[in-house]
Motif scaffolding. Sequence first.
Motif, PDB file in Angstrom:
ATOM      1  N   ALA A 105      -7.110   8.516  -3.994  1.00  0.00           N
ATOM      2  CA  ALA A 105      -7.391   8.467  -2.555  1.00  0.00           C
ATOM      3  C   ALA A 105      -7.006   7.075  -2.111  1.00  0.00           C
ATOM      4  O   ALA A 105      -7.650   6.091  -2.474  1.00  0.00           O
ATOM      5  CB  ALA A 105      -8.859   8.745  -2.278  1.00  0.00           C
ATOM      6  N   LYS A 106      -5.920   7.000  -1.384  1.00  0.00           N
ATOM      7  CA  LYS A 106      -5.363   5.697  -1.056  1.00  0.00           C
ATOM      8  C   LYS A 106      -4.991   5.685   0.414  1.00  0.00           C
ATOM      9  O   LYS A 106      -4.405   6.643   0.908  1.00  0.00           O
ATOM     10  CB  LYS A 106      -4.123   5.482  -1.927  1.00  0.00           C
ATOM     11  CG  LYS A 106      -3.493   4.133  -1.772  1.00  0.00           C
ATOM     12  CD  LYS A 106      -2.373   3.988  -2.786  1.00  0.00           C
ATOM     13  CE  LYS A 106      -1.629   2.683  -2.530  1.00  0.00           C
ATOM     14  NZ  LYS A 106      -0.515   2.510  -3.432  1.00  0.00           N
ATOM     15  N   VAL A 107      -5.345   4.631   1.100  1.00  0.00           N
ATOM     16  CA  VAL A 107      -4.949   4.508   2.492  1.00  0.00           C
ATOM     17  C   VAL A 107      -3.601   3.804   2.533  1.00  0.00           C
ATOM     18  O   VAL A 107      -3.447   2.699   2.030  1.00  0.00           O
ATOM     19  CB  VAL A 107      -5.975   3.681   3.295  1.00  0.00           C
ATOM     20  CG1 VAL A 107      -5.469   3.444   4.715  1.00  0.00           C
ATOM     21  CG2 VAL A 107      -7.314   4.397   3.342  1.00  0.00           C
ATOM     22  N   SER A 115      -7.886   6.066   9.197  1.00  0.00           N
ATOM     23  CA  SER A 115      -9.076   6.027   8.359  1.00  0.00           C
ATOM     24  C   SER A 115     -10.317   5.701   9.179  1.00  0.00           C
ATOM     25  O   SER A 115     -10.309   4.779   9.984  1.00  0.00           O
ATOM     26  CB  SER A 115      -8.923   4.979   7.255  1.00  0.00           C
ATOM     27  OG  SER A 115     -10.183   4.768   6.640  1.00  0.00           O
ATOM     28  N   LYS A 118     -11.365   1.939   9.149  1.00  0.00           N
ATOM     29  CA  LYS A 118     -10.324   0.960   9.436  1.00  0.00           C
ATOM     30  C   LYS A 118     -10.872  -0.441   9.702  1.00  0.00           C
ATOM     31  O   LYS A 118     -10.156  -1.421   9.561  1.00  0.00           O
ATOM     32  CB  LYS A 118      -9.459   1.431  10.604  1.00  0.00           C
ATOM     33  CG  LYS A 118     -10.220   1.707  11.874  1.00  0.00           C
ATOM     34  CD  LYS A 118      -9.265   2.138  12.970  1.00  0.00           C
ATOM     35  CE  LYS A 118     -10.022   2.503  14.215  1.00  0.00           C
ATOM     36  NZ  LYS A 118      -9.917   3.921  14.551  1.00  0.00           N
ATOM     37  N   THR A 123      -8.460  -1.835   2.276  1.00  0.00           N
ATOM     38  CA  THR A 123      -7.960  -0.469   2.257  1.00  0.00           C
ATOM     39  C   THR A 123      -8.443   0.221   0.983  1.00  0.00           C
ATOM     40  O   THR A 123      -8.471  -0.372  -0.095  1.00  0.00           O
ATOM     41  CB  THR A 123      -6.420  -0.430   2.308  1.00  0.00           C
ATOM     42  OG1 THR A 123      -5.923  -1.347   1.358  1.00  0.00           O
ATOM     43  CG2 THR A 123      -5.913  -0.785   3.680  1.00  0.00           C
ATOM     44  N   ILE A 124      -8.809   1.472   1.153  1.00  0.00           N
ATOM     45  CA  ILE A 124      -9.333   2.248   0.033  1.00  0.00           C
ATOM     46  C   ILE A 124      -8.217   2.557  -0.951  1.00  0.00           C
ATOM     47  O   ILE A 124      -7.118   2.938  -0.546  1.00  0.00           O
ATOM     48  CB  ILE A 124      -9.910   3.564   0.565  1.00  0.00           C
ATOM     49  CG1 ILE A 124     -11.121   3.247   1.445  1.00  0.00           C
ATOM     50  CG2 ILE A 124     -10.298   4.508  -0.560  1.00  0.00           C
ATOM     51  CD1 ILE A 124     -11.496   4.398   2.333  1.00  0.00           C
ATOM     52  N   ASP A 125      -8.504   2.365  -2.222  1.00  0.00           N
ATOM     53  CA  ASP A 125      -7.539   2.704  -3.255  1.00  0.00           C
ATOM     54  C   ASP A 125      -8.327   3.048  -4.508  1.00  0.00           C
ATOM     55  O   ASP A 125      -8.646   2.180  -5.312  1.00  0.00           O
ATOM     56  CB  ASP A 125      -6.590   1.518  -3.479  1.00  0.00           C
ATOM     57  CG  ASP A 125      -5.509   1.848  -4.505  1.00  0.00           C
ATOM     58  OD1 ASP A 125      -5.533   2.964  -5.063  1.00  0.00           O
ATOM     59  OD2 ASP A 125      -4.660   0.979  -4.743  1.00  0.00           O
ATOM     60  N   SER A 247     -11.104  11.839  -0.366  1.00  0.00           N
ATOM     61  CA  SER A 247      -9.817  12.003   0.302  1.00  0.00           C
ATOM     62  C   SER A 247      -9.971  11.869   1.813  1.00  0.00           C
ATOM     63  O   SER A 247      -9.122  11.313   2.491  1.00  0.00           O
ATOM     64  CB  SER A 247      -9.191  13.339  -0.064  1.00  0.00           C
ATOM     65  OG  SER A 247      -9.964  14.392   0.442  1.00  0.00           O
ATOM     66  N   THR A 250      -9.711   8.491   3.615  1.00  0.00           N
ATOM     67  CA  THR A 250      -8.409   7.930   3.950  1.00  0.00           C
ATOM     68  C   THR A 250      -7.960   8.399   5.333  1.00  0.00           C
ATOM     69  O   THR A 250      -7.051   7.832   5.914  1.00  0.00           O
ATOM     70  CB  THR A 250      -7.324   8.367   2.944  1.00  0.00           C
ATOM     71  OG1 THR A 250      -7.104   9.775   3.101  1.00  0.00           O
ATOM     72  CG2 THR A 250      -7.732   8.089   1.514  1.00  0.00           C
ATOM     73  N   LEU A 256      -2.368  13.388   0.497  1.00  0.00           N
ATOM     74  CA  LEU A 256      -2.780  13.000  -0.851  1.00  0.00           C
ATOM     75  C   LEU A 256      -2.181  13.887  -1.942  1.00  0.00           C
ATOM     76  O   LEU A 256      -2.173  15.107  -1.834  1.00  0.00           O
ATOM     77  CB  LEU A 256      -4.304  13.003  -0.945  1.00  0.00           C
ATOM     78  CG  LEU A 256      -4.956  12.002   0.007  1.00  0.00           C
ATOM     79  CD1 LEU A 256      -6.460  12.119  -0.046  1.00  0.00           C
ATOM     80  CD2 LEU A 256      -4.525  10.580  -0.318  1.00  0.00           C
TER      81      LEU A 256
END
Length: 355
Positions: A105-107, A115, A118, A123-125, A247, A250, A256
Amino acid sequence: MSNKVAVLPGDGIGVEVIAETVKVLKVAKPDLEFEEALVGGAAYDDCGQPLPQSTLDLCRASDAVLLGAVGGPKWDKLPAQLRPEIGALLPLRAELELFANVRPAKVLRSLLNASPLKNTGGTIDLVVVRELTGGIYFGHRERQDNGNTAIDTCKYSRFEIERIAEVAISVARRRNHQITSVDKHNVLETSRLWREVVDEMAANNQDVKVTHMLVDNCAMQLIRDPLQFDVILTENMFGDILSDEASMLTGSLGLLPSASLGSSRNGRTFGLYEPVHGSAPDIAGQGRANPLAAILSGAMMLKYTFADDSGAERIEAAVDSVLEDGLRTADVFEKGSRLVTTSEIGDAIVAKLAG
Ligand code: IPM
Ligand code: MG
Protein backbone atom coordinates in the motif's frame (compact mmCIF):
# COMPACT_ATOMS: atom_id res chain seq x y z
CA MET A 1 15.66 -21.05 -18.61
CA SER A 2 12.14 -20.41 -19.89
CA ASN A 3 10.39 -17.13 -19.20
CA LYS A 4 6.83 -18.24 -19.57
CA VAL A 5 3.88 -16.19 -18.36
CA ALA A 6 0.32 -17.53 -18.27
CA VAL A 7 -2.02 -14.65 -19.03
CA LEU A 8 -5.54 -14.93 -17.56
CA PRO A 9 -7.43 -11.71 -18.30
CA GLY A 10 -10.68 -13.01 -16.75
CA ASP A 11 -13.79 -10.83 -16.75
CA GLY A 12 -14.88 -7.21 -17.10
CA ILE A 13 -12.06 -4.67 -17.09
CA GLY A 14 -9.60 -7.52 -16.45
CA VAL A 15 -9.41 -7.94 -20.23
CA GLU A 16 -8.53 -4.28 -20.89
CA VAL A 17 -6.03 -3.79 -18.06
CA ILE A 18 -4.19 -7.04 -18.88
CA ALA A 19 -3.89 -6.06 -22.55
CA GLU A 20 -2.06 -2.88 -21.44
CA THR A 21 0.11 -4.82 -19.00
CA VAL A 22 1.25 -7.30 -21.64
CA LYS A 23 2.03 -4.38 -23.94
CA VAL A 24 4.21 -2.78 -21.24
CA LEU A 25 5.93 -6.04 -20.23
CA LYS A 26 6.86 -6.79 -23.85
CA VAL A 27 8.87 -3.57 -23.91
CA ALA A 28 10.26 -3.82 -20.38
CA LYS A 29 11.39 -7.44 -20.76
CA PRO A 30 11.37 -8.60 -24.40
CA ASP A 31 12.38 -12.19 -23.60
CA LEU A 32 9.09 -13.05 -21.86
CA GLU A 33 6.73 -15.51 -23.58
CA PHE A 34 3.00 -15.08 -23.07
CA GLU A 35 0.19 -17.60 -23.42
CA GLU A 36 -3.45 -16.75 -22.76
CA ALA A 37 -6.23 -18.82 -21.16
CA LEU A 38 -9.77 -18.32 -19.89
CA VAL A 39 -10.70 -18.02 -16.22
CA GLY A 40 -13.74 -16.93 -14.19
CA GLY A 41 -17.06 -16.08 -15.80
CA ALA A 42 -15.49 -16.05 -19.26
CA ALA A 43 -14.37 -19.65 -18.75
CA TYR A 44 -17.72 -20.66 -17.30
CA ASP A 45 -19.49 -19.28 -20.38
CA ASP A 46 -17.07 -21.17 -22.62
CA CYS A 47 -17.05 -24.61 -20.97
CA GLY A 48 -19.15 -24.56 -17.80
CA GLN A 49 -16.13 -24.37 -15.45
CA PRO A 50 -14.70 -21.18 -13.88
CA LEU A 51 -11.28 -22.84 -13.66
CA PRO A 52 -10.86 -25.28 -16.59
CA GLN A 53 -8.22 -28.00 -16.26
CA SER A 54 -6.43 -26.62 -19.36
CA THR A 55 -6.04 -23.22 -17.63
CA LEU A 56 -4.64 -24.86 -14.50
CA ASP A 57 -2.26 -26.94 -16.63
CA LEU A 58 -1.02 -23.81 -18.41
CA CYS A 59 -0.38 -22.12 -15.03
CA ARG A 60 1.56 -25.16 -13.82
CA ALA A 61 3.68 -25.13 -16.97
CA SER A 62 4.50 -21.41 -16.56
CA ASP A 63 6.92 -19.44 -14.39
CA ALA A 64 4.31 -16.86 -13.42
CA VAL A 65 0.64 -16.06 -13.86
CA LEU A 66 -0.77 -12.66 -14.72
CA LEU A 67 -4.43 -12.38 -13.73
CA GLY A 68 -6.89 -9.57 -14.49
CA ALA A 69 -10.06 -9.94 -12.43
CA VAL A 70 -12.92 -12.40 -12.17
CA GLY A 71 -16.63 -12.16 -11.49
CA GLY A 72 -19.59 -9.97 -12.29
CA PRO A 73 -23.37 -9.81 -11.82
CA LYS A 74 -23.89 -12.21 -14.73
CA TRP A 75 -22.52 -15.09 -12.64
CA ASP A 76 -23.67 -14.02 -9.15
CA LYS A 77 -26.64 -16.37 -9.10
CA LEU A 78 -24.65 -19.51 -9.88
CA PRO A 79 -24.17 -22.08 -7.10
CA ALA A 80 -21.23 -21.07 -4.88
CA GLN A 81 -18.75 -23.61 -6.33
CA LEU A 82 -19.28 -22.28 -9.87
CA ARG A 83 -19.05 -18.59 -9.01
CA PRO A 84 -15.83 -17.06 -10.32
CA GLU A 85 -14.49 -15.96 -6.89
CA ILE A 86 -15.02 -19.26 -5.10
CA GLY A 87 -14.79 -21.54 -8.13
CA ALA A 88 -11.67 -19.95 -9.68
CA LEU A 89 -9.77 -17.70 -7.28
CA LEU A 90 -9.66 -19.90 -4.17
CA PRO A 91 -8.85 -23.14 -6.08
CA LEU A 92 -6.13 -21.32 -8.06
CA ARG A 93 -4.52 -20.29 -4.77
CA ALA A 94 -4.86 -23.78 -3.32
CA GLU A 95 -3.86 -25.77 -6.43
CA LEU A 96 -0.83 -23.60 -7.19
CA GLU A 97 0.09 -23.45 -3.47
CA LEU A 98 0.25 -19.67 -3.49
CA PHE A 99 0.64 -19.35 0.24
CA ALA A 100 2.05 -15.83 0.45
CA ASN A 101 0.04 -12.80 -0.55
CA VAL A 102 2.10 -9.61 -0.81
CA ARG A 103 0.04 -6.42 -0.97
CA PRO A 104 1.92 -3.14 -0.97
CA ALA A 105 0.00 0.00 0.00
CA LYS A 106 1.93 2.94 -1.29
CA VAL A 107 0.94 6.50 -1.98
CA LEU A 108 2.36 7.68 -5.27
CA ARG A 109 3.70 11.18 -4.77
CA SER A 110 1.75 12.53 -7.73
CA LEU A 111 -1.49 11.19 -6.25
CA LEU A 112 -0.91 12.34 -2.67
CA ASN A 113 -4.02 14.51 -2.90
CA ALA A 114 -6.18 11.40 -3.17
CA SER A 115 -5.03 10.13 0.24
CA PRO A 116 -7.18 10.97 3.28
CA LEU A 117 -3.85 11.36 5.10
CA LYS A 118 -2.39 13.97 2.81
CA ASN A 119 -1.73 16.30 5.74
CA THR A 120 0.24 13.86 7.88
CA GLY A 121 3.56 15.00 6.47
CA GLY A 122 4.67 11.67 5.05
CA THR A 123 3.62 9.18 2.45
CA ILE A 124 2.38 5.72 3.29
CA ASP A 125 4.58 2.88 2.11
CA LEU A 126 3.82 -0.43 3.75
CA VAL A 127 3.31 -4.04 2.67
CA VAL A 128 0.83 -6.57 3.99
CA VAL A 129 2.16 -10.13 3.81
CA ARG A 130 -0.95 -12.28 4.19
CA GLU A 131 -0.96 -16.06 4.60
CA LEU A 132 -3.22 -17.21 1.75
CA THR A 133 -3.86 -20.95 1.79
CA GLY A 134 -4.59 -21.76 5.43
CA GLY A 135 -6.66 -20.67 8.39
CA ILE A 136 -10.42 -20.28 8.42
CA TYR A 137 -10.61 -19.87 4.63
CA PHE A 138 -9.61 -23.47 4.11
CA GLY A 139 -10.73 -25.11 7.37
CA HIS A 140 -13.47 -27.66 7.87
CA ARG A 141 -16.99 -26.27 7.39
CA GLU A 142 -20.20 -27.83 8.49
CA ARG A 143 -23.89 -27.24 9.15
CA GLN A 144 -25.52 -28.99 12.07
CA ASP A 145 -28.88 -28.84 13.77
CA ASN A 146 -30.87 -29.01 10.50
CA GLY A 147 -28.86 -26.17 9.08
CA ASN A 148 -29.38 -23.90 12.06
CA THR A 149 -25.84 -24.11 13.41
CA ALA A 150 -22.77 -23.40 11.27
CA ILE A 151 -19.11 -24.21 11.91
CA ASP A 152 -15.92 -22.85 10.29
CA THR A 153 -12.64 -24.15 11.62
CA CYS A 154 -9.39 -22.19 11.83
CA LYS A 155 -6.28 -24.34 11.70
CA TYR A 156 -2.59 -23.48 11.33
CA SER A 157 0.48 -25.67 11.40
CA ARG A 158 4.00 -24.66 12.39
CA PHE A 159 5.12 -25.33 8.81
CA GLU A 160 2.54 -22.92 7.37
CA ILE A 161 3.53 -20.18 9.81
CA GLU A 162 7.26 -20.67 9.25
CA ARG A 163 7.05 -20.40 5.48
CA ILE A 164 4.95 -17.23 5.49
CA ALA A 165 7.20 -15.68 8.15
CA GLU A 166 10.17 -16.44 5.89
CA VAL A 167 8.53 -14.53 3.05
CA ALA A 168 7.85 -11.58 5.37
CA ILE A 169 11.48 -11.60 6.49
CA SER A 170 12.75 -11.55 2.93
CA VAL A 171 10.32 -8.76 1.97
CA ALA A 172 11.45 -6.78 5.05
CA ARG A 173 15.09 -7.23 4.01
CA ARG A 174 14.32 -5.42 0.72
CA ARG A 175 12.74 -2.60 2.74
CA ASN A 176 13.18 -1.17 6.27
CA HIS A 177 13.86 -4.44 8.14
CA GLN A 178 10.79 -4.07 10.32
CA ILE A 179 7.91 -6.55 10.77
CA THR A 180 4.71 -6.14 12.73
CA SER A 181 3.22 -9.60 13.23
CA VAL A 182 -0.52 -9.34 13.77
CA ASP A 183 -2.62 -11.90 15.67
CA LYS A 184 -5.30 -12.31 18.32
CA HIS A 185 -3.23 -14.23 20.83
CA ASN A 186 -5.31 -13.13 23.83
CA VAL A 187 -8.16 -15.26 22.44
CA LEU A 188 -7.13 -17.71 19.71
CA GLU A 189 -5.00 -20.85 20.05
CA THR A 190 -3.87 -20.52 16.40
CA SER A 191 -2.62 -17.03 17.28
CA ARG A 192 -0.64 -18.34 20.26
CA LEU A 193 1.12 -20.85 17.99
CA TRP A 194 1.59 -18.07 15.42
CA ARG A 195 3.34 -15.84 17.99
CA GLU A 196 5.49 -18.70 19.30
CA VAL A 197 6.73 -19.59 15.81
CA VAL A 198 7.25 -15.98 14.70
CA ASP A 199 9.27 -15.33 17.89
CA GLU A 200 11.55 -18.29 17.16
CA MET A 201 12.09 -17.07 13.61
CA ALA A 202 12.79 -13.54 14.87
CA ALA A 203 15.46 -14.89 17.23
CA ASN A 204 17.19 -16.52 14.25
CA ASN A 205 16.97 -13.45 12.00
CA GLN A 206 18.06 -10.60 14.20
CA ASP A 207 18.73 -8.15 11.38
CA VAL A 208 14.94 -7.79 11.12
CA LYS A 209 13.08 -6.19 14.01
CA VAL A 210 9.89 -8.09 14.82
CA THR A 211 7.12 -6.79 17.08
CA HIS A 212 3.63 -8.16 17.74
CA MET A 213 0.29 -6.39 17.61
CA LEU A 214 -3.26 -7.51 18.26
CA VAL A 215 -5.45 -7.31 15.19
CA ASP A 216 -8.00 -4.89 16.65
CA ASN A 217 -5.21 -2.57 17.73
CA CYS A 218 -3.62 -2.86 14.28
CA ALA A 219 -6.90 -1.86 12.61
CA MET A 220 -6.86 1.23 14.83
CA GLN A 221 -3.13 2.01 14.45
CA LEU A 222 -3.44 1.88 10.65
CA ILE A 223 -5.78 4.87 10.85
CA ARG A 224 -3.99 6.62 13.75
CA ASP A 225 -0.41 6.39 12.48
CA PRO A 226 0.10 4.33 9.31
CA LEU A 227 3.65 5.60 8.91
CA GLN A 228 4.78 3.36 11.80
CA PHE A 229 4.42 0.24 9.60
CA ASP A 230 6.88 -1.36 7.22
CA VAL A 231 5.82 -5.01 6.77
CA ILE A 232 2.63 -6.35 8.36
CA LEU A 233 2.71 -10.15 8.65
CA THR A 234 -0.57 -11.86 9.35
CA GLU A 235 -2.89 -14.83 8.82
CA ASN A 236 -5.43 -15.25 6.03
CA MET A 237 -8.60 -13.61 7.32
CA PHE A 238 -6.92 -10.79 9.27
CA GLY A 239 -4.84 -10.09 6.16
CA ASP A 240 -7.93 -9.95 3.97
CA ILE A 241 -9.40 -7.23 6.15
CA LEU A 242 -6.23 -5.27 6.98
CA SER A 243 -5.03 -5.21 3.37
CA ASP A 244 -8.31 -3.59 2.26
CA GLU A 245 -8.01 -1.08 5.09
CA ALA A 246 -4.39 -0.27 4.27
CA SER A 247 -5.12 0.07 0.57
CA MET A 248 -7.86 2.62 1.17
CA LEU A 249 -5.42 4.80 3.14
CA THR A 250 -3.68 5.49 -0.14
CA GLY A 251 -6.93 6.84 -1.56
CA SER A 252 -6.33 5.04 -4.80
CA LEU A 253 -7.45 1.46 -4.32
CA GLY A 254 -7.59 1.11 -8.08
CA LEU A 255 -3.82 1.60 -8.30
CA LEU A 256 -2.59 -1.17 -6.05
CA PRO A 257 -0.83 -4.30 -7.29
CA SER A 258 -0.49 -7.65 -5.54
CA ALA A 259 1.47 -10.85 -5.70
CA SER A 260 0.54 -14.31 -4.46
CA LEU A 261 3.72 -16.32 -4.14
CA GLY A 262 4.44 -20.01 -3.87
CA SER A 263 7.70 -21.77 -3.21
CA SER A 264 10.68 -21.76 -5.52
CA ARG A 265 10.80 -24.03 -8.56
CA ASN A 266 13.97 -24.27 -10.63
CA GLY A 267 15.44 -21.45 -8.57
CA ARG A 268 12.52 -19.14 -9.26
CA THR A 269 9.67 -18.02 -7.05
CA PHE A 270 6.42 -19.02 -8.70
CA GLY A 271 3.79 -16.31 -8.39
CA LEU A 272 0.40 -15.07 -9.48
CA TYR A 273 0.19 -11.33 -10.00
CA GLU A 274 -3.05 -9.37 -10.07
CA PRO A 275 -4.42 -5.91 -9.40
CA VAL A 276 -6.24 -5.59 -6.06
CA HIS A 277 -9.33 -4.13 -7.76
CA GLY A 278 -12.15 -6.25 -9.18
CA SER A 279 -13.72 -6.66 -12.61
CA ALA A 280 -15.76 -3.40 -12.44
CA PRO A 281 -18.51 -4.62 -14.80
CA ASP A 282 -20.15 -1.18 -14.79
CA ILE A 283 -17.29 0.38 -16.77
CA ALA A 284 -16.08 -2.67 -18.72
CA GLY A 285 -15.41 -2.27 -22.43
CA GLN A 286 -15.47 1.53 -22.39
CA GLY A 287 -11.76 2.31 -22.24
CA ARG A 288 -12.26 3.92 -18.83
CA ALA A 289 -10.46 1.37 -16.66
CA ASN A 290 -7.23 2.33 -14.93
CA PRO A 291 -4.56 -0.20 -15.98
CA LEU A 292 -1.91 1.05 -13.54
CA ALA A 293 -2.62 -1.52 -10.80
CA ALA A 294 -2.26 -4.32 -13.36
CA ILE A 295 0.87 -2.76 -14.84
CA LEU A 296 2.39 -2.38 -11.36
CA SER A 297 1.50 -6.05 -10.73
CA GLY A 298 3.54 -6.79 -13.85
CA ALA A 299 6.42 -4.90 -12.22
CA MET A 300 6.06 -7.05 -9.10
CA MET A 301 6.27 -10.11 -11.37
CA LEU A 302 9.59 -8.93 -12.78
CA LYS A 303 10.87 -8.34 -9.24
CA TYR A 304 9.67 -11.46 -7.42
CA THR A 305 9.63 -14.16 -10.11
CA PHE A 306 12.21 -13.02 -12.66
CA ALA A 307 14.55 -11.28 -10.18
CA ASP A 308 14.65 -8.32 -12.57
CA ASP A 309 14.60 -5.46 -10.05
CA SER A 310 15.77 -2.93 -12.59
CA GLY A 311 12.98 -3.84 -15.04
CA ALA A 312 10.48 -3.46 -12.21
CA GLU A 313 11.93 -0.09 -11.23
CA ARG A 314 11.81 1.14 -14.83
CA ILE A 315 8.09 0.30 -15.03
CA GLU A 316 7.42 1.99 -11.68
CA ALA A 317 9.34 5.07 -12.79
CA ALA A 318 7.42 5.19 -16.09
CA VAL A 319 4.11 5.00 -14.20
CA ASP A 320 5.21 7.80 -11.89
CA SER A 321 6.35 9.84 -14.80
CA VAL A 322 3.09 9.66 -16.82
CA LEU A 323 1.22 10.67 -13.67
CA GLU A 324 3.65 13.57 -13.16
CA ASP A 325 2.84 14.57 -16.76
CA GLY A 326 -0.77 14.92 -15.64
CA LEU A 327 -2.29 11.93 -17.45
CA ARG A 328 -5.25 10.48 -15.58
CA THR A 329 -7.91 7.84 -16.23
CA ALA A 330 -11.43 8.75 -15.12
CA ASP A 331 -11.16 7.17 -11.63
CA VAL A 332 -8.37 9.50 -10.48
CA PHE A 333 -9.16 12.48 -12.70
CA GLU A 334 -8.77 15.88 -11.07
CA LYS A 335 -9.15 19.39 -12.44
CA GLY A 336 -6.14 20.47 -14.44
CA SER A 337 -5.09 16.95 -15.40
CA ARG A 338 -5.55 15.33 -18.80
CA LEU A 339 -8.25 12.68 -19.14
CA VAL A 340 -7.01 9.64 -21.07
CA THR A 341 -8.31 6.19 -21.94
CA THR A 342 -7.01 2.83 -20.76
CA SER A 343 -4.93 2.29 -23.89
CA GLU A 344 -3.71 5.90 -24.07
CA ILE A 345 -2.12 5.69 -20.63
CA GLY A 346 -0.70 2.26 -21.57
CA ASP A 347 0.81 3.75 -24.73
CA ALA A 348 2.27 6.65 -22.74
CA ILE A 349 4.03 4.20 -20.39
CA VAL A 350 5.35 2.20 -23.34
CA ALA A 351 6.68 5.45 -24.85
CA LYS A 352 8.50 6.31 -21.60
CA LEU A 353 10.07 2.85 -21.49
CA ALA A 354 11.09 2.95 -25.12
CA GLY A 355 12.39 6.53 -24.98
C1 IPM B 1 -9.22 -10.90 -1.76
C2 IPM B 1 -10.70 -11.15 -1.91
C3 IPM B 1 -10.93 -12.65 -1.80
C4 IPM B 1 -10.47 -13.07 -0.41
C5 IPM B 1 -12.39 -13.10 -2.03
C6 IPM B 1 -12.89 -12.60 -3.39
C7 IPM B 1 -12.57 -14.58 -1.90
O1 IPM B 1 -11.40 -10.43 -0.95
O2 IPM B 1 -8.45 -11.38 -2.62
O3 IPM B 1 -8.83 -10.24 -0.81
O4 IPM B 1 -11.19 -12.92 0.57
O5 IPM B 1 -9.34 -13.56 -0.31
MG1 MG C 1 -10.19 -9.13 0.22
